[in-house]
Design a protein around this motif. Structure first.
Motif: not given
Length: 240
Positions: A152-179
């Protein structure tokens, strides 16, 4: 046996608002509650072209047409309170093409079109946030999926959301711009637990640990039995 496209999975009091019902939907049963939820969640961002209802509808139409598309929507007394939807990345998918730093070929190989589940949207309305509803909706979608991993994708400007996903078992693998008109997103990846009796208990135990360490502060403290939760997430089905 193929699961019905509209499937009641669970009723459980997740929050003080009442009883939340989770339902699975296939591409032919898309509920209008998804669009209503989007309008409320992004009420302060609808003026931005990428987050407009029109652009969302365009993306949704494209996503629904993909094989294996599925959604889970949560309802509280008939009102849509949140949803998640995704589909398997097909062979030759351009999902990874937007990565700002290319990944190794073996990490983005989608041969067979069943390796990776892409979550395109996960939203919960404001009154039901910090109640565990988002996590339950998310896990309900993953429970019976055949893919070995989910992204999944998450905006880096929302670090708390990214931290929540990390609690769910996700790992950050890099940035992307889909459109071209999309924000730059942090790309998250999680290895899925294969279905089976042992993994159900392991998942329910992990859910209890996650609740105890992170979510109990946001709601009433009650009892939580991993085995009972595993059975409620995966009720026995009759054959014949």
């Amino acid at each position: 046996m193929e699961r019905p496209r509209c499937h009641l999975t669970k009723e459980t009091p997740l929050n003080p608002h009442g009883t939340v019902t989770l339902r699975h939907y296939g591409p032919n049963e898309l509920d209008d509650g998804v669009r209503t939820t989007l309008a409320e969640v992004y009420a302060d961002r609808l003026s931005e072209p990428f987050f407009s209802v029109e652009r969302f509808q365009e993306r949704l139409d494209g996503h629904v047409s993909r094989p294996g598309w599925e959604a889970v929507i949560g309802y509280d007394d008939g009102q849509a309170i949140g949803y998640v939807y995704g589909s398997a990345l097909p062979e030759g998918s351009r999902w990874w093409a937007g990565m700002l730093s290319p990944l190794p070929k073996e990490d983005i190989d989608e041969t067979g079109g069943r390796r990776t589940l892409a979550l395109f949207e996960l939203m919960v309305r404001q009154p039901w946030r910090k109640t565990g509803s988002a996590h339950r909706i998310h896990e309900a979608l993953l429970a019976n999926r055949p893919e070995e991993r989910v992204t999944l994708l998450v905006e880096p400007t929302h670090p708390k959301v990214q931290a929540l996903y990390e609690q769910w078992g996700y790992k950050y693998i890099g940035d992307q711009q889909p459109f071209p008109d999309a924000p730059v997103y942090a790309t998250m990846l999680r290895v899925c637990v294969p279905p089976g009796p042992k993994s159900l208990v392991e998942f329910a135990t992990a859910e209890w640990v996650n609740w105890y360490n992170h979510r109990r502060r946001y709601g009433e403290i009650g009892t939580f039995c991993p085995q009972r939760e595993a059975r409620s997430l995966h009720p026995p089905t009759s054959s014949g």
